[in-house]
Structure formats: structure tokens, C-alpha cells
Enzyme design. Sequence first.
Site, PDB file in Angstrom:
ATOM      1  N   CYS A   1     -39.416  39.936  -9.689  1.00  0.00           N
ATOM      2  CA  CYS A   1     -39.750  38.541  -9.371  1.00  0.00           C
ATOM      3  C   CYS A   1     -40.350  38.384  -7.977  1.00  0.00           C
ATOM      4  CB  CYS A   1     -38.512  37.661  -9.501  1.00  0.00           C
ATOM      5  SG  CYS A   1     -37.807  37.676 -11.140  1.00  0.00           S
TER       6      CYS A   1
ATOM      7  N   HIS B   1     -39.648  31.042  -5.264  1.00  0.00           N
ATOM      8  CA  HIS B   1     -39.510  31.592  -6.613  1.00  0.00           C
ATOM      9  C   HIS B   1     -38.600  30.672  -7.422  1.00  0.00           C
ATOM     10  CE1 HIS B   1     -38.889  34.118  -9.951  1.00  0.00           C
ATOM     11  NE2 HIS B   1     -37.690  34.549  -9.599  1.00  0.00           N
TER      12      HIS B   1
ATOM     13  N   ASN C   1     -37.758  30.645 -15.226  1.00  0.00           N
ATOM     14  CA  ASN C   1     -38.100  31.731 -14.301  1.00  0.00           C
ATOM     15  C   ASN C   1     -39.156  32.621 -14.958  1.00  0.00           C
ATOM     16  OD1 ASN C   1     -38.221  34.068 -12.807  1.00  0.00           O
ATOM     17  ND2 ASN C   1     -36.015  34.361 -12.655  1.00  0.00           N
TER      18      ASN C   1
HETATM   19  N1  COA Z   1     -24.300  28.368 -21.615  1.00  0.00           N
HETATM   20  C1  COA Z   1     -22.994  28.029 -21.545  1.00  0.00           C
HETATM   21  N2  COA Z   1     -22.100  28.726 -20.831  1.00  0.00           N
HETATM   22  C2  COA Z   1     -22.545  29.792 -20.160  1.00  0.00           C
HETATM   23  C3  COA Z   1     -23.877  30.201 -20.191  1.00  0.00           C
HETATM   24  C4  COA Z   1     -24.757  29.439 -20.970  1.00  0.00           C
HETATM   25  N3  COA Z   1     -26.084  29.747 -21.069  1.00  0.00           N
HETATM   26  N4  COA Z   1     -24.024  31.301 -19.427  1.00  0.00           N
HETATM   27  C5  COA Z   1     -22.801  31.581 -18.937  1.00  0.00           C
HETATM   28  N5  COA Z   1     -21.917  30.671 -19.378  1.00  0.00           N
HETATM   29  C6  COA Z   1     -20.500  30.592 -19.100  1.00  0.00           C
HETATM   30  C7  COA Z   1     -19.892  31.922 -18.733  1.00  0.00           C
HETATM   31  O1  COA Z   1     -19.532  32.656 -19.862  1.00  0.00           O
HETATM   32  C8  COA Z   1     -18.697  31.496 -17.920  1.00  0.00           C
HETATM   33  O2  COA Z   1     -17.679  31.108 -18.796  1.00  0.00           O
HETATM   34  P1  COA Z   1     -16.141  31.445 -18.477  1.00  0.00           P
HETATM   35  O3  COA Z   1     -15.840  30.712 -17.190  1.00  0.00           O
HETATM   36  O4  COA Z   1     -15.432  30.916 -19.664  1.00  0.00           O
HETATM   37  O5  COA Z   1     -16.086  32.931 -18.331  1.00  0.00           O
HETATM   38  C9  COA Z   1     -19.179  30.236 -17.189  1.00  0.00           C
HETATM   39  O6  COA Z   1     -20.304  29.772 -17.950  1.00  0.00           O
HETATM   40  C10 COA Z   1     -19.632  30.488 -15.759  1.00  0.00           C
HETATM   41  O7  COA Z   1     -20.438  31.658 -15.741  1.00  0.00           O
HETATM   42  P2  COA Z   1     -21.127  32.154 -14.435  1.00  0.00           P
HETATM   43  O8  COA Z   1     -21.827  33.441 -14.726  1.00  0.00           O
HETATM   44  O9  COA Z   1     -20.152  32.112 -13.331  1.00  0.00           O
HETATM   45  O10 COA Z   1     -22.204  30.992 -14.251  1.00  0.00           O
HETATM   46  P3  COA Z   1     -23.107  30.694 -13.026  1.00  0.00           P
HETATM   47  O11 COA Z   1     -22.885  29.354 -12.523  1.00  0.00           O
HETATM   48  O12 COA Z   1     -23.106  31.838 -12.046  1.00  0.00           O
HETATM   49  O13 COA Z   1     -24.555  30.663 -13.720  1.00  0.00           O
HETATM   50  C11 COA Z   1     -26.505  31.994 -13.872  1.00  0.00           C
HETATM   51  C12 COA Z   1     -25.080  31.798 -14.352  1.00  0.00           C
HETATM   52  C13 COA Z   1     -27.056  33.253 -14.522  1.00  0.00           C
HETATM   53  C14 COA Z   1     -27.333  30.798 -14.297  1.00  0.00           C
HETATM   54  C15 COA Z   1     -26.504  32.095 -12.322  1.00  0.00           C
HETATM   55  O14 COA Z   1     -25.560  33.045 -11.918  1.00  0.00           O
HETATM   56  C16 COA Z   1     -27.846  32.477 -11.758  1.00  0.00           C
HETATM   57  O15 COA Z   1     -28.807  31.723 -11.831  1.00  0.00           O
HETATM   58  N6  COA Z   1     -27.927  33.637 -11.109  1.00  0.00           N
HETATM   59  C17 COA Z   1     -29.156  34.103 -10.514  1.00  0.00           C
HETATM   60  C18 COA Z   1     -30.069  34.559 -11.594  1.00  0.00           C
HETATM   61  C19 COA Z   1     -31.427  34.891 -11.105  1.00  0.00           C
HETATM   62  O16 COA Z   1     -31.892  34.325 -10.159  1.00  0.00           O
HETATM   63  N7  COA Z   1     -32.009  35.835 -11.823  1.00  0.00           N
HETATM   64  C20 COA Z   1     -33.335  36.200 -11.638  1.00  0.00           C
HETATM   65  C21 COA Z   1     -33.536  37.025 -10.445  1.00  0.00           C
HETATM   66  S1  COA Z   1     -35.199  36.904 -10.050  1.00  0.00           S
END
Ligand code: COA
Length: 317
Positions: free
Chosen positions: A110, A244, A274
Site C-alpha cells: 500500500c 492512504h 482500501n
Molecule cells: N464484521 C463484524 N465483526 C467483525 C468484523 C467484521 N467485518 N471483523 C472483525 N470483527 C469482529 C472480531 O471478530 C472481533 O470480535 P470479538 O471481539 O468477538 O473477538 C471484533 O470484531 C473486534 O475485532 P478487531 O480485530 O479488534 O477489530 P478492529 O476494530 O481492530 O477492526 C480492522 C479490524 C481490520 C478493521 C482494523 O484492525 C484495521 O483497519 N486495521 C488496519 C488494517 C489496514 O490498514 N490494513 C491495510 C494495510 S495497508
Amino acid sequence: MSFRIVSTGSFVPPKVVTNEELTTFLDTSDEWITERTGVKERRVATTETAATMGVEAGRRALEAAGMTPDQLDMILCATISGEYVSPGVACLIQAGLGAACPAFDISAACSGYIYALDTAAGFFARNRVKNMLVIGAEQISRLLDWTDRNTAVIFGDGAGACLLEAGDNYITSKLFSRGGADVIQIPTSIGNSPFFEKEQVKPLIHMKGQETFRFAVGAMAQDIQDVLEQAGIDPADVDHVVPHQANIRIIDAARKRLNIKPECYASNIDRYGNTSAASVPLVLDELNRAGKLNRGDIVVLAAFGGGLSSGACVIRW
Ligand code: COA
């Protein structure tokens, strides 16, 4: 000598996939995706590839400048989602445009578009090129595990391009890497060697979301602060930040750490998600075509991603 951006272009596939549509095959909801990421819908390739989208984005940038492909001295493409390991996407774009110049890919996930612009600056500095097309093109949907709600909901496909000519508008940059495959990885096929003993890991995106999130916020805030310091520019004098588009909460968190006017941050994550290396040039083209970029404006570009990698640069429009 570096470069100035003469024109921009972009292309996204017509197929819109809403959050609602994802709920038909994933355990998720529009509410969760909107609140946790800022994405409402994304574009997904049905017949398009990184190369065909890159051709269209490049063609639009050339058209906007009134130039033809034979005037290009080089094509760079930031991408990780080409159809082939070889040929590179840039070579396919060169063929698709009917250009005759050298073309090669930059692989920095990215962050790729920032790395590509910095590579381009080197060719201008050595007086090797007069006109150059720098494209970010991604068909991330081919690398997604569509059964994994952690990743399937955040990515999308698209391409963006800038046409560069020699000039002094690329002011400074910073590139950063913290190498390792533990946080984000996309394995390739291990082939069929009768000697290789490791097992195939699914050749799709594997990501630790929270670790990526933490890295992203820290890297983006630090990189922007560093390039502004290098350039001797007061944050209050920045006109546009093109971050980004990975998660609106990452942009908001970085915004809180910097003294740049909040209204300067551009975003289209709600419509495209993204798009990896295409994300920065997609936003830039939107701003440009909306007439929001004025000559002389201070524009900061910043990105982060797999590698782990990050980078930022300052451009005078
Ligand atoms: N829909 C519903 N629930 C979801 C979900 C979805 N699409 N994805 C994850 N969950 C759930 C998880 O299972 C977890 O449940 P639990 O508490 O029962 O275990 C809960 O939501 C929280 O998960 P978590 O991983 O802590 O969520 P988060 O707030 O960190 O969001 C991302 C997840 C991936 C959106 C976030 O971490 C993120 O954006 N990270 C950076 C990603 C990024 O920038 N990637 C590209 C790099 S260029």
C-alpha cells in the site's frame, strides 16, 4: 531537478459491492463496517485486471495533458496484484497504451505509490527522462480471502495515475521499512518442486488487523511530521493531506497527532475502500478533477502497508 505533476487520471471497475451485499455471504453488518472502517462500498473487478485498469488511468492522465503515449520516456507501476509474476503490470500497461518506453513495477504494497514517485524523482534528477507516467493499479480482490471478514470488508480495486514532467515541485520525501512477514503477508505459489519441503500457505492476504492499525497510525503521523520538518514547512501552511485510505479511524488518529488543519485531509474510503497502491493517486485525481488543487498548494502524500513499509512526500502543486 525533480518533477512536477502535469495531469492525473484514474479508473475504477463499474461493479459496486455494498456492505449490505457482503452480509449475504459474510458474518458482518453495514453498521460494523461503517463504524470500524469508514467503508460503505467498494469497486470490484469482474473482467478488469490491474493492467487494464492501469491502462485506462494512464490514458486519462495523458488525455488531460494533451499528450500521446509515444512521448513517454518511462512507465512505473506500483502494484502487488498483477496477473503474472512476469510480465510486470507496467509492461502490460506499456503494451496497452502503445508506448515504446521502458516500464517496470514497484512492489511496496500500500506504500507503493510513494516509493514509485520517489523512484521517479531519481530518474528526473539524473536527467534520464522528460515525461513519465507513474501509476498505482490494484486488483486486490484476486488476493482476498472472501471468507475472511477481517480483510474482505476493507479492500477494493482501482487505478490512479500521474503524468510527470521535469520541474522542481517534488520537495522532499521519507521512506521507511520494518521488514517481516508476521503482520501482513500474501504468499505466492510454492510451485511443484519435488525438493521444497515447506507447506503451501494460502496465496491470499493474511493480516493482523490491530497490529497493522497501530503501525499505521504511528508511521503516518511520524512520516508526515518528518517530511514537513525536512521541507521547513509549518504544518499550518499545508493545504492538502492525501493519506492512504485504509481505515478512516487511522486517518482520524493521525490527524489528532498533527497540527495540520483538519479540513485538509482528503478521503474517499467510503466509496472505494482500501485500493492499496492505487489509493493515493485515486484521491489525488479526484481532488484535481474537482478543481480543489491550486498551483502553489502544499500537498502531503502519505501511505503505509505490507512490508511493513511506509512513506510520505511533500509536493508543491
Ligand atoms: N464484521 C463484524 N465483526 C467483525 C468484523 C467484521 N467485518 N471483523 C472483525 N470483527 C469482529 C472480531 O471478530 C472481533 O470480535 P470479538 O471481539 O468477538 O473477538 C471484533 O470484531 C473486534 O475485532 P478487531 O480485530 O479488534 O477489530 P478492529 O476494530 O481492530 O477492526 C480492522 C479490524 C481490520 C478493521 C482494523 O484492525 C484495521 O483497519 N486495521 C488496519 C488494517 C489496514 O490498514 N490494513 C491495510 C494495510 S495497508
